[in-house]
Design an enzyme around this catalytic site. Structure first.
Site, short mmCIF file in Angstrom:
data_model
loop_
_atom_site.label_atom_id
_atom_site.label_comp_id
_atom_site.label_asym_id
_atom_site.label_seq_id
_atom_site.Cartn_x
_atom_site.Cartn_y
_atom_site.Cartn_z
CG ASN A 26 -2.06 -1.07 0.97
OD1 ASN A 26 -2.24 -1.57 -0.14
ND2 ASN A 26 -2.75 -1.45 2.04
CB CYS A 123 -10.64 -6.65 -1.81
SG CYS A 123 -9.14 -7.59 -2.11
CG ASP A 311 -5.63 -4.38 5.40
OD1 ASP A 311 -6.47 -4.72 4.57
OD2 ASP A 311 -5.37 -3.18 5.65
N1 EPU Z 1 -14.64 5.54 2.65
C1 EPU Z 1 -15.76 6.27 2.30
N2 EPU Z 1 -15.63 7.19 1.28
C2 EPU Z 1 -14.46 7.41 0.62
C3 EPU Z 1 -13.32 6.66 1.00
C4 EPU Z 1 -13.43 5.73 2.02
O1 EPU Z 1 -16.84 6.10 2.86
O2 EPU Z 1 -14.42 8.25 -0.29
C5 EPU Z 1 -14.76 4.53 3.72
C6 EPU Z 1 -14.56 3.11 3.16
O3 EPU Z 1 -15.74 2.60 2.60
C7 EPU Z 1 -14.13 2.37 4.41
C8 EPU Z 1 -13.31 3.42 5.16
O4 EPU Z 1 -13.69 4.68 4.63
O5 EPU Z 1 -15.24 2.00 5.17
C9 EPU Z 1 -11.81 3.26 5.04
O6 EPU Z 1 -11.44 3.22 3.68
P1 EPU Z 1 -10.03 3.77 3.17
O7 EPU Z 1 -10.26 4.88 2.20
O8 EPU Z 1 -9.19 4.06 4.36
O9 EPU Z 1 -9.46 2.52 2.41
P2 EPU Z 1 -8.71 2.46 1.01
O10 EPU Z 1 -7.82 3.63 0.85
O11 EPU Z 1 -9.68 2.15 -0.08
C10 EPU Z 1 -6.59 1.25 1.90
C11 EPU Z 1 -5.89 -0.04 1.60
C12 EPU Z 1 -6.69 -1.20 2.16
C13 EPU Z 1 -6.84 -1.01 3.67
C14 EPU Z 1 -7.50 0.35 3.95
C15 EPU Z 1 -7.61 0.66 5.42
C16 EPU Z 1 -4.82 0.47 -0.48
C17 EPU Z 1 -4.71 0.22 -1.92
N3 EPU Z 1 -5.75 -0.18 0.17
O12 EPU Z 1 -7.84 1.18 1.23
O13 EPU Z 1 -5.92 -2.36 1.93
O14 EPU Z 1 -7.63 -2.03 4.19
O15 EPU Z 1 -6.75 1.40 3.32
O16 EPU Z 1 -6.36 0.67 6.01
O17 EPU Z 1 -4.04 1.24 0.10
C18 EPU Z 1 -5.57 -4.64 1.65
O18 EPU Z 1 -4.36 -4.39 1.70
O19 EPU Z 1 -6.04 -5.80 1.64
C19 EPU Z 1 -6.52 -3.55 1.60
C20 EPU Z 1 -7.81 -3.70 1.32
#
Ligand code: EPU
Length: 446
Positions: A26, A123, A311
């Site tokens: 990430n 995912c 995670d």
């Molecule tokens: N959310 C919203 N609106 C948005 C963005 C996020 O409601 O515009 C919500 C999401 O639905 C969720 C929460 O905020 O309920 C957290 O989401 P976040 O944006 O933090 O997650 P992400 O950036 O999409 C990254 C990692 C994930 C990891 C999460 C939390 C990457 C590519 N992915 O996702 O990694 O679980 O942060 O730490 O950086 C994994 O490695 O398996 C994985 C899924």
């Protein structure tokens, strides 16, 4: 035709030995996005070759960047002198296969004044909306139009402003950082995420000449005119480290994870110890094993950093099926991250999902099955199971390693999103892999 996307594991062996982890999944992909902010040469070291890395290299190439991948030395060089836009068919072919491309908005707006991001992949662990990203970019001055074939962004220039996130989203925080670096004036981003991978990105941006400071959960980004290149060694993948730690404790083995760094893993190490695991921190990594024969039941609540990472919960949940008594895992980051437990129950686990919070009241209370009650210990029996998502998939591997018989896990290509060479690593640790797999192509559809 034989299915090459199936992994067959014969359970019952303790896993012993050493595995190495490299650049955090990430962080690597986001740092590659940052390379698009400049026309100077950028060098990323300690790359890990998971799917998002391959995808980002393809996306950068399709945008016109020169990408040189020295795999032997885990070094990727990017020079994006002539970005020629998103018209390239290859861009559209690869961009929708991951969640990371939503972060291209900042660099593309600054280089070309526009960005088109087709539907995202990633995912399926909840709705995963991008409303925070869109709201933040609108605040910074971008025009955003959501169409059936993707999201269209336009801006002659962005202007810094105060932005408060409703939730400390990792992606939305990165979006603002990557967009505000060139915005006119200062952007104050509050209630932001502070995950170590984001700090790694901030180090890169500041090395490039950006002006970003952080206090508590508030970043101040003062816009600059130009950025130069970087030469950066990416932090190791703390999410992968935790996965191997759970393998060691669940199989009653002993695994040394080379390159593991304990600093960003405090919350994990505390819970690992509480359940009955042991670890030894060395200069070059961390060794993990089961300290006591009988594991203890514990309560876990996932949270944003510095809390227990979402995670980490899936491999840990399998570990908790082997604890004596009732454990509780309360997932507060994603609303739908326990789908994988159905198959664990088919294998013999006793996991009940409830809609109520246990511990801190979170935004999912009463609406989503986001709390798992785990009653253990339960022996596992081999089954045919299908990987639903990256981390859920790794938990199936652990279940297979402790199950009686040969478990057939299908759709294992999803594991390659976060675990480089995991089949080879399992074999080196002494897992009985009945069938080995060829690596899938880099641009496979996820
Ligand atoms: N959310 C919203 N609106 C948005 C963005 C996020 O409601 O515009 C919500 C999401 O639905 C969720 C929460 O905020 O309920 C957290 O989401 P976040 O944006 O933090 O997650 P992400 O950036 O999409 C990254 C990692 C994930 C990891 C999460 C939390 C990457 C590519 N992915 O996702 O990694 O679980 O942060 O730490 O950086 C994994 O490695 O398996 C994985 C899924």
């Amino acid at each position: 035709m034989e299915n090459t996307d199936v992994l067959k594991i014969k359970g019952g062996m303790p896993l012993n030995g050493e595995v190495a982890v490299y650049g955090a999944k990430n962080a690597v992909s986001k740092i590659l996005v940052a390379a698009l902010l400049t026309d100077k040469e950028c060098v990323l070291r300690n790359a890990s070759y998971v799917v998002d890395t391959e995808l980002m290299m393809n996306i950068l190439t399709s945008l016109g960047a020169e990408v040189e991948d020295d795999r032997t030395n885990r070094t990727i060089r990017v020079a994006s002198r002539n970005i020629h836009g998103m018209a390239d068919a290859k861009f559209h072919e690869v961009v929708g296969k991951s969640r990371v491309p939503i972060l291209l908005c900042g660099p593309l707006l600054s280089r070309m004044g526009e960005a088109v991001i087709p539907a995202l992949g990633g995912c399926v662990i909840g709705d995963r909306p991008v409303d925070f990203h869109i709201a933040a970019l609108r605040k910074l001055g971008a025009e955003v139009e959501e169409k059936s074939d993707g999201i269209y962004f336009k801006a002659k220039k962005l202007v810094g402003c105060p932005i408060r996130l409703d939730y400390p989203s990792v992606g939305a925080t990165e979006q603002v950082l990557l967009s505000a670096v060139f915005a006119e004036g200062a952007t104050e981003l509050s209630n932001a995420a502070i995950e170590p991978e984001i700090q790694d990105l901030v180090s890169v941006l500041n090395q490039m000449g950006a002006d970003i400071t952080l206090s508590e959960r508030t970043y101040i980004v003062r816009g600059v005119q130009k950025l130069h290149g970087f030469n950066h060694c990416t932090i190791p993948d703390r999410l992968e480290v935790a996965s191997w730690a759970c393998v060691a404790a669940a199989t009653n083995g002993n695994i040394f994870v080379r390159n593991a760094n304990p600093l960003p893993m405090r919350a994990f190490l505390e819970k690992f110890k509480e359940v009955g695991g042991e670890f030894a921190i060395k200069d070059d990594g961390i060794g993990f094993w089961r300290g006591e024969q009988e594991l203890r039941p514990i309560k876990i609540e996932t949270d944003v950093y510095p809390g227990f990472a979402t995670d980490w919960q899936q491999p840990f949940t399998v570990l908790l099926t082997q604890s004596m008594g009732e454990s509780i895992v309360h997932e507060t980051v994603y609303e739908n991250r326990f789908g994988y437990t159905t198959a664990l129950n088919q294998m013999g686990a006793n996991i009940e999902l409830i809609e109520e919070c246990r511990g801190t009241l979170c935004r999912f209370n009463g609406n989503y099955f986001h709390t798992a009650l785990i009653y253990g210990p339960t022996p596992f029996v081999a089954q045919e199971i299908e990987v639903p998502d990256l981390r859920g998939g790794f938990s199936y591997v652990i279940a297979a390693l402790i199950a009686k018989g040969v478990t057939e896990i299908s759709n294992v290509k999803l594991l390659k999103r976060g675990y480089e060479n995991f089949v080879e690593k399992l074999s080196c640790l002494g897992a009985e892999i009945v069938d080995d797999l060829p690596l899938p192509p880099a641009t496979m559809d996820l």
